[in-house]
Each structure stands twice: as C-alpha cells, then as structure tokens.
Design an enzyme around this catalytic site. Structure first.
Site: not given
Ligand code: NAP
Length: 410
Positions: A56, A15
């Site tokens: 999440k 990322s």
C-alpha cells in the site's frame, strides 16, 4: 476491462466475489514479489487495481497523481490507469471505515476513542475518527500510550482493533481486557474472520455495540469499483453484498438433544446450500480412533468432553460449514465462544417423547427428562435461533435456512 488485487500472498480473498457483484469487469488476483512491482505497474495487465499488504505504501512512487485522502494517509489501496496511461492512486479504506462507523450507529463526536495498533488500518481509523470529532488515542506496543498504561484511558467510549490479534487461526486471543473500560459504548474490530472475535464477544456479553470488519471490506470495494468504472454505485449494494457474504461465511451450527435430528437436518441443509457438512461426533471418533461408547467406557465422560472441546476448537473456527454438534456440548461453558465465533447457532427442538436412545451412551444411562431439564436452559442460552423439529425433516431444513437469513437481516 481487467481489474484485480495486487499483493504478495493473497491466499483466499473475498475480493473477486465482491467485485463480481459491483461491476462488469474481470477481477483477477495478482500475486507479485517486491522486485516485480515496477514492471507490473508499467504493464498493460490492468485498468484498475486494489492494493493490499505489503504494497500500500510501495505503489505510491509509481502513481502520477494521488487523491487528497491517499496523500493524507500515505497509503494507496486503489489504482486507476487512465486513458493516457497515467496512474491515479486513491485510498478507499477511508470511505470503508467511515461507512462502518455509520453502520454501527455509534455517536463518536466528542468521545474518547482508542485505536489499537499503529499500522496502515490504524492510520485510516484515526483519520476518520478525528474527522468525525473524536478524541483519538493510538495504543501501540512501543508507543507512549501502550498496553502497560492503557488503564489511564479507562474513560474511553470506543475501542477500534486495528491489529491482527484475534484473527483466524489464533481466534482465542484478544488485544485488551474490556473490563478495564466501564464507560465503553462499542467495539469496532477490523477483523472479519472470525465474525465474532474474542474481543467482539466480550463486547456482546456487555450488551454494547460490537461490529466486525466485513462491512468495511465491502464498502471500500464499492468505492474502488466507482473509481474503476467511473460510475456511482448505490450504497444499498454494500448492504446486499454484506448480507450475502455474511450468510456464506458463517457456519450454520445445530445444537439440541441427542436424536433431535441434527445430523439429518444438517445434511439436508448442507445439500440445499451446496455446503460441506461436518458431524462433530464423527470428528471425535476420528480424533480418538475409537467409537464414542468406547471413549465413555475406557476413559469416562470428562475425557470425552475434553476431546469434544478440542474438536470444536479445531472445526468451529472454519467458515461456511454446516455443523451438527453432540447433544452435551452446551454443558461446558468454554465451548460457547468456540461455537459462537463463526456460527449462527440453531437449537433443533424436538418433543423428548420422540427422541431415540439406542447407541447413545448418556441417553441410556440417564433419564432423558432429567437430562433435558438440565440442558434446556443451556440450549436456550447458546442458541441464536430455535427451530421446532416435530414434523417433516425437509420442512425443518427449509425453516433453518429461512430463519438464518431473516436473523442476519436484523
Ligand atoms: P499492519 O500494517 O501490519 O499493522 C498492524 C498493527 O498491529 C501493527 O502496526 C502493530 O502495531 C499491531 N500489531 C501487530 N502484531 C501485533 C501483536 N501480536 N500484538 C499487538 N499488536 C500487534 O496491518 P494493517 O494493514 O494495519 O491491518 C490491521 C488489521 O486490520 C488486520 O487484521 C487486517 O486484516 C485488518 N484490516 C481490515 C480491513 C477491512 O476492510 N476490514 C482493511 C484493512 C485492514 P504496534 O507495533 O504499534 O503495536
């Protein structure tokens, strides 16, 4: 502006590299324990966040507003801190997977799609495929549709792997046997390490669409960056970043006759790209604790080939290396999936009259021409790219790099 990735154990994440190309913000990795999440999200440590396993769902209660897609999926992978301090939760995996489906060019409308696994990524794939008009069945180890009765869905046109089965380091595993699905048109595997999972290799062997999850990873990052910066980013940037990452992640693996220049050219390519070079013959010597002629003399060729396969198994699942193989590695069928899983395979082809034989056990014993006639079709079958190496070594090394870049743009 500080953005970053929130997770528990992040290990090596791509990322930061992806976000460095997407926007002018600092991107950090935030590894937090579950009891640290609340204070972290209330702190001023970030302006934008990506969220990964296992948070999440856990971050939802701290978000003041959810986008409709985050609400629908019940999972957030992007958080933006607004100027008034409130947190907006979004899920960019939906855009990422949809973009992956479009990249694959598969026509999914009206088709039966099996989504393997019932976790977060599965929920995203199901939502996208349903929105695109597929008839979606979730295959779960504990569900009504499971791996025992999966044959009842042999009319599936698409399989999506949303399980971790086949992911590094257990790269030989595959979640299903594709021979059960005669009508299959494509496989989308959300895994991107290795680039060619066992499942995708089975699809490639069938000549059907086989796509890994790297595109999805980049596409979801692009949409997150749009949320972080409030600016639209061209979809073209997905392709550019994907190509760069793909080139960096995959190994460059050289095959060819003994003495064809694999070690020399391999070292040059590694230097030119600032990569680690790995010579499998050296690894075999380290593994066996004696020289290759000694292995042949003491244990014979079969044992040498077994050691070679073990070394290939250990080394070729790694990423970003330049690898020189032994000339005979193509003689064993089992080596192909191991060599191919994370590498572009380059056949260095050299006129056999110019090949040296000194210190090479099999070249001395067998006539080179005889050996070449057996191996030539195998090199041809294993190779993604062929490079003639009859001139200057630097020229061949440059052509290897250029050919791989060109091949990956296809
Ligand atoms: P997850 O929430 O842990 O779910 C994975 C699901 O796979 C589980 O719910 C389970 O479903 C099934 N599963 C787990 N272990 C299994 C095993 N040994 N054999 C068979 N099935 C097994 O993980 P996730 O977040 O959904 O991620 C799934 C995969 O997608 C991972 O490989 C992840 O890296 C990848 N992913 C990629 C991207 C991308 O951008 N490319 C994004 C998200 C996720 P059942 O219990 O129902 O069988």
């Amino acid at each position: 502006m500080v953005c970053g990735l929130l997770g528990r154990t992040l290990g090596h994440s791509y990322s930061p590299q992806i976000h460095a190309k997407l926007g002018a913000y600092t991107y950090r990795l935030f590894e937090k324990e579950p009891d640290e999440i609340c204070s972290f999200l209330k702190s001023n440590s970030f302006t934008g966040l990506n969220v990964t396993i296992p948070y999440k769902k856990a971050v939802i209660e701290y978000c003041d507003v959810l986008t409709p897609i985050a609400q629908r999926l019940g999972a957030v992978n992007t958080i933006v801190k607004k100027q008034d301090g409130t947190l907006l939760g979004h899920n960019s995996d939906y855009f990422g997977f949809k973009s992956m489906v479009f990249k694959s060019k598969l026509q999914v409308t009206g088709k039966k799609a099996l989504v393997l696994g019932s976790g977060g990524a599965s929920a995203t794939a199901v939502a996208v495929l349903q929105d695109l008009g597929s008839h979606v069945i979730v295959i779960s180890r504990s569900g009504e549709n499971n791996y025992e009765n999966i044959k009842s869905h042999s009319d599936a046109a698409l399989i999506v792997n949303a399980t971790p089965v086949g992911m590094y380091p257990n790269t030989e595993a595959a979640p299903v046997d594709l021979s059960l699905f005669p009508d299959l048109e494509g496989v989308l595997d959300l895994i991107y390490n290795p680039a060619h999972t066992s499942l995708l290799q089975a699809a490639e062997a069938r000549g059907i669409v086989a796509e890994n999850g790297l595109w999805m990873l980049v596409a979801q990052a692009k949409e997150s960056a749009e949320y972080f910066t409030g600016k639209k980013i061209s979809d073209e940037s997905i392709k550019e970043i994907y190509n760069t990452l793909k080139f960096q992640m995959e190994n460059i693996l050289l095959i060819g006759m003994p003495g064809s220049g694999k070690s020399t050219i391999g070292k040059m390519v590694a230097d030119m790209l600032s990569r680690e070079f790995c010579d499998l013959d050296d690894e075999i010597v380290k593994y066996a604790g004696c020289s290759i002629p000694e292995i042949f003399e003491n244990s014979g060729e079969e044992e040498f080939r077994n050691i070679e396969t073990q070394v290939i198994y250990d080394i070729c699942k790694k990423s970003g290396l330049v690898i020189a193989t032994g000339g005979g590695c193509v003689t064993k069928e089992r080596n192909y999936p191991l060599l191919h899983q994370n590498s572009t395979i380059v056949w260095l082809k050299r006129d056999i009259d110019t090949l040296p034989t000194e210190g090479r056990p099999l070249s001395q014993q067998t006539k080179l021409t005889q050996m070449y006639s057996v191996r030539k079709p195998l090199y041809d079958a294993f190779a993604d790219i062929t490079i003639e190496n009859d001139g200057e070594a630097t020229d061949a090394a440059n052509r290897v790099i250029a050919a791989i870049k060109e091949d990956q743009l296809k």
